[in-house]
Write a protein that holds these residues in place. Structure first.
Motif, mmCIF file in Angstrom:
data_model
loop_
_atom_site.group_PDB
_atom_site.id
_atom_site.type_symbol
_atom_site.label_atom_id
_atom_site.label_comp_id
_atom_site.label_asym_id
_atom_site.label_seq_id
_atom_site.Cartn_x
_atom_site.Cartn_y
_atom_site.Cartn_z
ATOM 1 N N ASN A 59 52.275 44.676 36.120
ATOM 2 C CA ASN A 59 53.243 44.019 35.242
ATOM 3 C C ASN A 59 52.809 42.624 34.826
ATOM 4 O O ASN A 59 53.478 41.982 33.997
ATOM 5 N N TYR A 60 51.697 42.162 35.390
ATOM 6 C CA TYR A 60 51.189 40.832 35.059
ATOM 7 C C TYR A 60 49.818 40.916 34.369
ATOM 8 O O TYR A 60 49.098 39.931 34.285
ATOM 9 N N GLY A 61 49.501 42.112 33.893
ATOM 10 C CA GLY A 61 48.305 42.280 33.076
ATOM 11 C C GLY A 61 47.081 42.819 33.777
ATOM 12 O O GLY A 61 46.025 42.957 33.149
ATOM 13 N N ALA A 62 47.176 43.147 35.070
ATOM 14 C CA ALA A 62 46.006 43.660 35.785
ATOM 15 C C ALA A 62 45.616 45.036 35.258
ATOM 16 O O ALA A 62 46.475 45.834 34.869
ATOM 17 N N LYS A 63 44.337 45.310 35.254
ATOM 18 C CA LYS A 63 43.808 46.588 34.798
ATOM 19 C C LYS A 63 43.126 47.296 35.969
ATOM 20 O O LYS A 63 42.291 46.718 36.660
ATOM 21 N N ALA A 64 43.465 48.594 36.132
ATOM 22 C CA ALA A 64 42.945 49.366 37.263
ATOM 23 C C ALA A 64 41.659 50.095 36.885
ATOM 24 O O ALA A 64 41.462 51.261 37.231
ATOM 25 N N ASP A 65 40.773 49.391 36.183
ATOM 26 C CA ASP A 65 39.536 50.030 35.741
ATOM 27 C C ASP A 65 38.302 49.568 36.513
ATOM 28 O O ASP A 65 37.186 50.037 36.275
ATOM 29 N N LYS A 95 41.252 50.618 41.030
ATOM 30 C CA LYS A 95 40.267 49.597 41.365
ATOM 31 C C LYS A 95 40.528 48.352 40.527
ATOM 32 O O LYS A 95 40.589 48.429 39.300
ATOM 33 N N PHE A 96 40.640 47.225 41.200
ATOM 34 C CA PHE A 96 40.976 45.965 40.527
ATOM 35 C C PHE A 96 39.907 44.922 40.835
ATOM 36 O O PHE A 96 39.675 44.581 41.992
ATOM 37 N N GLU A 116 42.003 49.546 45.660
ATOM 38 C CA GLU A 116 40.805 48.836 46.073
ATOM 39 C C GLU A 116 40.686 47.551 45.277
ATOM 40 O O GLU A 116 40.674 47.582 44.037
ATOM 41 N N ILE A 117 40.641 46.441 45.982
ATOM 42 C CA ILE A 117 40.375 45.153 45.346
ATOM 43 C C ILE A 117 38.877 44.898 45.460
ATOM 44 O O ILE A 117 38.337 44.806 46.558
ATOM 45 N N ILE A 118 38.237 44.784 44.304
ATOM 46 C CA ILE A 118 36.797 44.537 44.246
ATOM 47 C C ILE A 118 36.593 43.075 43.855
ATOM 48 O O ILE A 118 37.060 42.638 42.802
ATOM 49 N N PHE A 119 35.918 42.339 44.693
ATOM 50 C CA PHE A 119 35.761 40.907 44.454
ATOM 51 C C PHE A 119 34.489 40.626 43.662
ATOM 52 O O PHE A 119 33.421 41.179 43.928
ATOM 53 N N SER A 120 34.647 39.764 42.687
ATOM 54 C CA SER A 120 33.556 39.388 41.805
ATOM 55 C C SER A 120 32.370 38.837 42.595
ATOM 56 O O SER A 120 32.547 38.172 43.618
#
Length: 480
Positions: A59-65, A95-96, A116-120
């Protein structure tokens, strides 16, 4: 003259700490495992509570791609959640990709099953914050998940936290290693060992340069911690799986009342300690799996002059019902422990791997100084380890010469009900100093099927062995 005054003040501080300990600590360190005291500490560590409000990052613009950077979406959801009194920030299935996540008061970052949170891997996605590197505070890249002076925070759920550390990202910054593993480093590439990086940080610490003036980050090569609650109170990390960390994985720093429950760590990079409580009090680590490139649990209390200045003892650390697989040690204290460590409990744990070096390990030297008072292990089942069930050294060497004038103190180590199929080289390796013997080691009900040698002991005072056996042969106290 100045150095002499520094040494006098150090020994005075150690005397005061020990005097206070004798007055305030009622544990009988020698004759029994203090189960009631451990239970009392655990009962005092209460999980944080959160409102039922939910804030879904979609709802805050995150994309699960897994490709679109969602740092701002995490930030907005966390800010609104905290502003409204707290609740859950929901990370749904998918995947975020994100940069640093900074938690605020009363926020539970909750990863649903399949999330899954993927960190830059771009260092520019981690702003400069006050943090710590190998026991020294500095201004450096933000930890991947960070909270500074917050209360009632959590990371929960069945999802995955992926730091993307590998031989292309983060790990090569370690530089050449004594183990011969390059982790992607090639001669001539920048690393933390370059004179303007870790050596420079050590120099600034020794000179007592204010932390705000120890600025690293861009152009330097000191890797960020993965999860770091810094100066926080009432922290819960539960059920998540953590993989591929840049550096230390869970690092409670100057924090109180911390629970790590049901966490599964798989990360085999350099300095990939599983959990490093530092200057922290009342930390409960339970029901968790550690499969790491360094120590599974590494209990810290500051490095050298920095630790002595800060002077916050790490105490009341409980590790129970955990499984340790690969690692340099199962439950370890040091080497950064200059402010001292007191009351560490390991209970009902299972350790087994050909790549696990030691079960219980304590490491310091005369540059670190510090003290360890009270390490209690009971009901530990060991398949195999490489080196020892109990490994203690006051001559730990890393980064060159580690000799100094700050004499460490280690006392009151108690092991009970330990079984091991293969204990490696020694049941006990203990190397004290002539002017500071390791005091009061008790082994009770130890049963080992296989070991190369029972003991390697130097400068130990009051070693007690009770009802303990190697291959049905009674374990006899050695001549020290």
């Amino acid at each position: 003259m100045k150095k002499r005054i520094t040494h006098i003040l150090y020994y005075l501080s150690v005397y005061i700490i020990y005097s206070c300990s004798a007055q305030n600590n009622n544990i009988d360190h020698i004759n029994y495992f203090p189960i009631e005291e451990m239970k009392k500490i655990e009962k005092s560590i209460v999980e944080p509570k959160f409102k039922n409000n939910q804030y879904n990052i979609l709802n805050y613009g995150a994309k699960a791609d897994g490709k679109t950077i969602s740092t701002e979406s995490f930030k907005k959801a966390i800010q609104e959640c905290s502003k409204n009194g707290g609740g859950k920030v929901i990370v749904p299935n998918g995947k975020f990709l994100t940069g640093a996540i900074h938690l605020l008061d009363n926020v539970n970052l909750h990863l649903e099953d399949g999330a899954e949170i993927i960190f830059s891997t771009n260092p520019n996605d981690y702003p400069i914050v006050q943090t710590s590197f190998e026991g020294i505070e500095l201004m450096n890249y933000s930890p991947l998940i960070y909270a500074y002076n917050k209360k009632n925070i959590a990371i929960t759920g069945k999802g995955i936290l992926n730091g993307q550390g590998n031989n292309e990202n983060w790990w090569p910054w370690k530089g050449a290693t004594s183990e011969g593993n390059s982790y992607g480093y090639a001669n001539g590439n920048p690393s933390q060992l370059d004179k303007e990086n870790l050596p420079r940080l050590m120099e600034l610490s020794e000179k007592n340069v204010p932390v705000e003036n120890r600025v690293f980050g861009n152009g330097h090569y000191l890797r960020p911690n993965f999860i770091e609650p810094f100066g926080c109170e009432n922290v819960l990390i539960k059920d998540v799986k953590i993989i591929n960390a840049p550096f230390w994985i869970i690092h409670p720093m100057k924090s109180k009342n911390v629970i790590i429950d049901g966490v599964h760590i798989e990360s085999h990079g350099p300095n990939n300690d599983g959990c490093d409580p530092e200057y922290s009090k009342n930390v409960l680590i339970k029901n968790s799996i550690f499969n790491t490139g360094d120590d599974c649990i590494a209990i810290k209390a500051g490095r050298d002059a920095e630790g002595r200045r800060i002077g916050i003892t790490t105490e009341n650390i409980i590790v129970r019902d955990c499984k340790m697989i690969d690692g340099h040690g199962g439950v370890v204290i040091g080497s950064e422990m200059s402010a001292g460590v007191r009351n560490v409990f390991a209970y009902n744990c299972y350790m087994d791997s050909p790549n696990l070096d030691r079960v219980i390990r304590l490491k310091t030297n005369t540059k670190r100084g510090g003290f360890v008072d009270g390490v209690y292990a009971k009901n530990i089942t060991v398949g195999q380890v490489k080196e020892a069930l109990l490994h203690i050294t006051m001559k730990y060497s890393v980064y060159g010469n580690q000799d100094g004038n700050f004499i460490p103190k280690i006392k009151n180590i108690y092991l009970e009900n330990i079984t091991a199929k293969n204990a490696g080289k020694y049941v006990i390796f203990a190397d004290g100093l002539e002017n500071s013997k390791i005091e009061n080691i008790t082994l009770k009900n130890i049963n080992v099927d296989k070991v190369e040698k029972d003991f390697k002991i130097n400068n130990v005072e009051n070693l007690r062995i009770i009802n303990s056996y190697v291959k049905e042969r009674k374990l006899i106290m050695p001549q020290n």
